[in-house]
Design a protein around this motif. Structure first.
Motif, PDB file in Angstrom:
ATOM      1  N   MET A   1      19.722  56.984 -24.700  1.00 28.45           N
ATOM      2  CA  MET A   1      19.360  56.174 -23.541  1.00 28.45           C
ATOM      3  C   MET A   1      19.605  56.973 -22.265  1.00 28.45           C
ATOM      4  SD  MET A   1      20.768  52.381 -22.385  1.00 28.45           S
ATOM      5  CE  MET A   1      22.388  52.969 -21.918  1.00 28.45           C
ATOM      6  N   THR A   2      18.642  56.934 -21.343  1.00 31.91           N
ATOM      7  CA  THR A   2      18.796  57.578 -20.051  1.00 31.91           C
ATOM      8  C   THR A   2      19.979  56.963 -19.311  1.00 31.91           C
ATOM      9  OG1 THR A   2      16.399  57.862 -19.950  1.00 31.91           O
ATOM     10  CG2 THR A   2      17.620  58.131 -17.886  1.00 31.91           C
ATOM     11  N   GLU A   3      20.740  57.793 -18.617  1.00 30.37           N
ATOM     12  CA  GLU A   3      21.897  57.280 -17.881  1.00 30.37           C
ATOM     13  C   GLU A   3      21.428  56.486 -16.672  1.00 30.37           C
ATOM     14  OE1 GLU A   3      26.025  58.899 -15.793  1.00 30.37           O
ATOM     15  OE2 GLU A   3      24.717  60.257 -16.924  1.00 30.37           O
ATOM     16  N   LEU A   4      22.058  55.347 -16.450  1.00 25.80           N
ATOM     17  CA  LEU A   4      21.675  54.485 -15.334  1.00 25.80           C
ATOM     18  C   LEU A   4      22.076  55.111 -14.000  1.00 25.80           C
ATOM     19  CD1 LEU A   4      20.628  51.720 -14.279  1.00 25.80           C
ATOM     20  CD2 LEU A   4      22.976  50.885 -14.508  1.00 25.80           C
ATOM     21  N   ASP A   5      21.156  55.120 -13.053  1.00 27.30           N
ATOM     22  CA  ASP A   5      21.420  55.591 -11.695  1.00 27.30           C
ATOM     23  C   ASP A   5      22.124  54.462 -10.932  1.00 27.30           C
ATOM     24  OD1 ASP A   5      21.425  56.501  -9.103  1.00 27.30           O
ATOM     25  OD2 ASP A   5      19.376  57.291  -9.169  1.00 27.30           O
ATOM     26  N   GLN A   6      23.436  54.434 -11.049  1.00 26.00           N
ATOM     27  CA  GLN A   6      24.227  53.357 -10.448  1.00 26.00           C
ATOM     28  C   GLN A   6      24.061  53.305  -8.932  1.00 26.00           C
ATOM     29  OE1 GLN A   6      26.186  50.987 -11.699  1.00 26.00           O
ATOM     30  NE2 GLN A   6      26.691  51.572 -13.807  1.00 26.00           N
ATOM     31  N   VAL A   7      23.990  54.475  -8.308  1.00 30.97           N
ATOM     32  CA  VAL A   7      23.871  54.517  -6.843  1.00 30.97           C
ATOM     33  C   VAL A   7      22.592  53.812  -6.404  1.00 30.97           C
ATOM     34  CG1 VAL A   7      23.587  56.031  -4.845  1.00 30.97           C
ATOM     35  CG2 VAL A   7      25.250  56.621  -6.625  1.00 30.97           C
ATOM     36  N   LYS A   8      21.494  54.076  -7.119  1.00 34.03           N
ATOM     37  CA  LYS A   8      20.213  53.472  -6.766  1.00 34.03           C
ATOM     38  C   LYS A   8      20.227  51.960  -6.984  1.00 34.03           C
ATOM     39  CE  LYS A   8      15.246  54.271  -7.471  1.00 34.03           C
ATOM     40  NZ  LYS A   8      14.246  55.036  -8.280  1.00 34.03           N
ATOM     41  N   VAL A   9      20.820  51.548  -8.105  1.00 34.74           N
ATOM     42  CA  VAL A   9      20.896  50.116  -8.401  1.00 34.74           C
ATOM     43  C   VAL A   9      21.705  49.384  -7.339  1.00 34.74           C
ATOM     44  CG1 VAL A   9      21.873  48.422 -10.008  1.00 34.74           C
ATOM     45  CG2 VAL A   9      20.595  50.357 -10.885  1.00 34.74           C
ATOM     46  N   LEU A  10      22.864  49.939  -6.989  1.00 32.75           N
ATOM     47  CA  LEU A  10      23.726  49.274  -6.023  1.00 32.75           C
ATOM     48  C   LEU A  10      23.155  49.353  -4.610  1.00 32.75           C
ATOM     49  CD1 LEU A  10      27.235  50.312  -7.385  1.00 32.75           C
ATOM     50  CD2 LEU A  10      25.903  48.232  -7.839  1.00 32.75           C
ATOM     51  N   ALA A  11      22.435  50.434  -4.328  1.00 40.08           N
ATOM     52  CA  ALA A  11      21.770  50.533  -3.024  1.00 40.08           C
ATOM     53  C   ALA A  11      20.703  49.449  -2.886  1.00 40.08           C
ATOM     54  CB  ALA A  11      21.152  51.925  -2.864  1.00 40.08           C
ATOM     55  N   ALA A  12      19.989  49.189  -3.982  1.00 36.01           N
ATOM     56  CA  ALA A  12      18.966  48.139  -3.954  1.00 36.01           C
ATOM     57  C   ALA A  12      19.605  46.766  -3.762  1.00 36.01           C
ATOM     58  CB  ALA A  12      18.152  48.177  -5.245  1.00 36.01           C
ATOM     59  N   ARG A  13      20.733  46.516  -4.429  1.00 33.42           N
ATOM     60  CA  ARG A  13      21.410  45.225  -4.243  1.00 33.42           C
ATOM     61  C   ARG A  13      21.918  45.091  -2.815  1.00 33.42           C
ATOM     62  NH1 ARG A  13      26.093  42.992  -8.209  1.00 33.42           N
ATOM     63  NH2 ARG A  13      27.139  44.945  -7.622  1.00 33.42           N
ATOM     64  N   ARG A  48      25.343  37.831 -15.945  1.00 34.93           N
ATOM     65  CA  ARG A  48      25.349  39.272 -16.205  1.00 34.93           C
ATOM     66  C   ARG A  48      23.921  39.768 -16.040  1.00 34.93           C
ATOM     67  NH1 ARG A  48      29.591  38.014 -20.692  1.00 34.93           N
ATOM     68  NH2 ARG A  48      27.819  37.070 -21.753  1.00 34.93           N
ATOM     69  N   CYS A  49      23.766  40.853 -15.315  1.00 33.29           N
ATOM     70  CA  CYS A  49      22.437  41.404 -15.040  1.00 33.29           C
ATOM     71  C   CYS A  49      22.237  42.672 -15.865  1.00 33.29           C
ATOM     72  CB  CYS A  49      22.293  41.718 -13.551  1.00 33.29           C
ATOM     73  SG  CYS A  49      20.626  42.268 -13.095  1.00 33.29           S
ATOM     74  N   TYR A  50      21.286  42.617 -16.792  1.00 30.31           N
ATOM     75  CA  TYR A  50      20.982  43.736 -17.683  1.00 30.31           C
ATOM     76  C   TYR A  50      19.900  44.591 -17.016  1.00 30.31           C
ATOM     77  CZ  TYR A  50      23.474  40.754 -20.929  1.00 30.31           C
ATOM     78  OH  TYR A  50      24.427  39.970 -21.519  1.00 30.31           O
ATOM     79  N   VAL A  51      20.173  45.898 -16.945  1.00 22.75           N
ATOM     80  CA  VAL A  51      19.314  46.796 -16.177  1.00 22.75           C
ATOM     81  C   VAL A  51      18.849  47.941 -17.069  1.00 22.75           C
ATOM     82  CG1 VAL A  51      19.153  48.243 -14.128  1.00 22.75           C
ATOM     83  CG2 VAL A  51      20.613  46.207 -14.096  1.00 22.75           C
ATOM     84  N   SER A  52      17.550  48.172 -17.094  1.00 21.98           N
ATOM     85  CA  SER A  52      16.980  49.285 -17.848  1.00 21.98           C
ATOM     86  C   SER A  52      17.066  50.567 -17.019  1.00 21.98           C
ATOM     87  CB  SER A  52      15.514  48.996 -18.180  1.00 21.98           C
ATOM     88  OG  SER A  52      14.846  50.169 -18.561  1.00 21.98           O
ATOM     89  N   PRO A  53      17.749  51.611 -17.494  1.00 21.63           N
ATOM     90  CA  PRO A  53      17.815  52.871 -16.738  1.00 21.63           C
ATOM     91  C   PRO A  53      16.433  53.460 -16.476  1.00 21.63           C
ATOM     92  CG  PRO A  53      19.482  52.837 -18.460  1.00 21.63           C
ATOM     93  CD  PRO A  53      18.603  51.651 -18.699  1.00 21.63           C
ATOM     94  N   ALA A  54      15.527  53.365 -17.442  1.00 21.97           N
ATOM     95  CA  ALA A  54      14.179  53.913 -17.262  1.00 21.97           C
ATOM     96  C   ALA A  54      13.429  53.165 -16.167  1.00 21.97           C
ATOM     97  CB  ALA A  54      13.417  53.846 -18.581  1.00 21.97           C
ATOM     98  N   PHE A  55      13.601  51.848 -16.123  1.00 24.57           N
ATOM     99  CA  PHE A  55      12.937  51.053 -15.088  1.00 24.57           C
ATOM    100  C   PHE A  55      13.470  51.410 -13.714  1.00 24.57           C
ATOM    101  CE2 PHE A  55      13.014  47.131 -12.466  1.00 24.57           C
ATOM    102  CZ  PHE A  55      11.657  46.972 -12.292  1.00 24.57           C
TER     103      PHE A  55
END
Length: 393
Positions: A1-13, A48-55
């Motif tokens: 599985m591709t590693e989740l870009d946490q910075v991008k996810v949290l920046a979007a939130r 709980r919010c499930y996030v696809s790293p690829a998405f």
């Protein structure tokens, strides 16, 4: 599985919360769970919010911010709780339910100027009007072979990739969820008061949370069921069916206990102030509930009454009722006539606008008043009252 870009996810939130501050508390209550099984982003019942790293990798921050708001909207609008109340056949078609819910949400998000990814659905996708609830969209949608899955926080059915209920990893309790909904609704009302308007769907949702509309059908059904159960609780002795203990006592016949099914009288206010459509709607609800609890038409007597009893008959459907009358109003006459029936009713239900005298004291029969209209005067405290909005459908 591709590693989740946490910075991008949290920046979007952060972007979503900054641009829509009234949603900030709800957004920051979501626990992020990276998942290769979820197609895009999804939520479960426990926030709980499930996030696809690829998405995340393929989607811009503005569009991810829109998806954050989309997912939290499922939870704020209690889509999973409302889905649980759908008919069983609709509940099994969970992805079609999800599409209807997306239609309810996305028209508001697009009207609010939010960016959403390509492939989104909205009411216009199916030629439907905007501003409806998902329960209204659902019967108008075609079946779907493949579509998005926003998780059990939307359609109510847990997906394979969700953490089990006892699996830990954060989560919000039902009590906390209700507090978040109310806090968000209050923040929306303050935003509307201080800064301007909200999309119509969010405005309606906030008003419903802060000033909830009571489902009169559910309240009426509950009152009738409880009253019938209360009346059925009375027991009596009968020799028609001897007690099982009789065989042990030579020469003695013991009676058995019986639990009779109560008779029900429905007194209908047919004075000039009452509308036939309102009466017919309320009567249909009452007779439907009585059938559900096993009280058939042969045990239901309907009395039409204004200042006097105009008609009394046993009926098997609302269509058989003769709504005679049109004069003054005195429901005491109808109640007294009901209690004087040869088969004394255990439950008396009065359908009226409430502008009537009431008996001075309770009787041994349970009395329910279904009060039709916007602001009916209250009956005595011992009368169980249910308010029925005029023109309800």
């Amino acid at each position: 599985m591709t590693e989740l870009d946490q910075v991008k996810v949290l920046a979007a939130r952060y972007r979503a919360a900054s641009e829509r501050p009234y949603l900030a508390s709800a957004l920051y209550s979501l626990t992020v769970v990276p998942s290769g099984g979820v197609p895009t982003m999804a939520v479960d019942r426990h926030w709980r919010c499930y996030v696809s790293p690829a998405f995340v990798a393929a989607t811009s921050v503005p569009e991810l911010a829109g998806v954050w708001i989309h997912e939290v909207a499922h939870l704020l609008r209690d889509h999973h709780g409302r889905a649980d109340r759908l008919p069983a056949a609709d509940q099994r078609d969970r992805l079609r339910v999800n599409i209807a819910q997306d239609c309810e949400i996305n028209d508001d998000l697009l009207a609010d100027g939010l960016a959403l990814p390509q492939g989104r659905v909205e009411p216009g996708t199916f030629g439907l009007a905007t501003g409806r609830l998902f329960e209204e969209y659902l019967p108008q949608l075609p079946p779907f072979a493949v579509c998005s899955d926003c998780g059990s926080g939307a359609h109510g059915s847990p997906a394979d990739w969700e953490i089990p209920d006892d699996g830990g990893r954060g989560g919000v309790s039902k009590v906390e969820a209700e507090a978040l909904r109310r806090h968000t609704a209050e923040a929306m009302r303050a935003h509307r008061r201080n800064r301007g308007s909200l999309p119509a769907g969010w405005q309606r949702w906030a008003d419903d949370v802060l000033e909830p509309t009571v489902d009169w059908r559910r309240v009426l059904a509950g009152a009738v069921r409880e009253a019938v159960a209360w009346a059925s609780g009375a027991v009596d002795y009968t020799y028609r069916r001897p007690s099982r203990r009789t065989g042990a006592l030579r020469g003695v016949v013991l009676p058995s206990l019986r639990r009779p099914l109560p008779s029900v009288a429905i007194v209908i206010d047919t004075s000039g102030s009452m509308g036939e459509d309102d009466l017919a709607a309320a009567l249909a609800e009452v007779t439907g509930v009585l059938r559900e609890v096993g009280v058939g038409g042969n045990r239901v007597t309907v009395l039409a009454c204004d200042a006097d009893v105009q008609a009394a008959a046993r009926v098997t459907s609302a269509q058989q009722v003769n709504l005679a009358g049109g004069g003054g109003t005195d429901m005491r006459v109808g109640i007294q006539a009901a209690l004087a029936l040869p088969d004394r009713p255990g439950v008396v239900i009065v359908l009226s606008d409430g502008f009537t005298p009431w008996p001075e004291a309770p009787s041994s029969s349970r009395l329910i008043a279904a009060l039709i209209g916007a602001d009916p005067p209250p009956p005595p405290a011992w009368v169980e009252a249910v308010r029925v909005p005029r023109g309800s459908d």
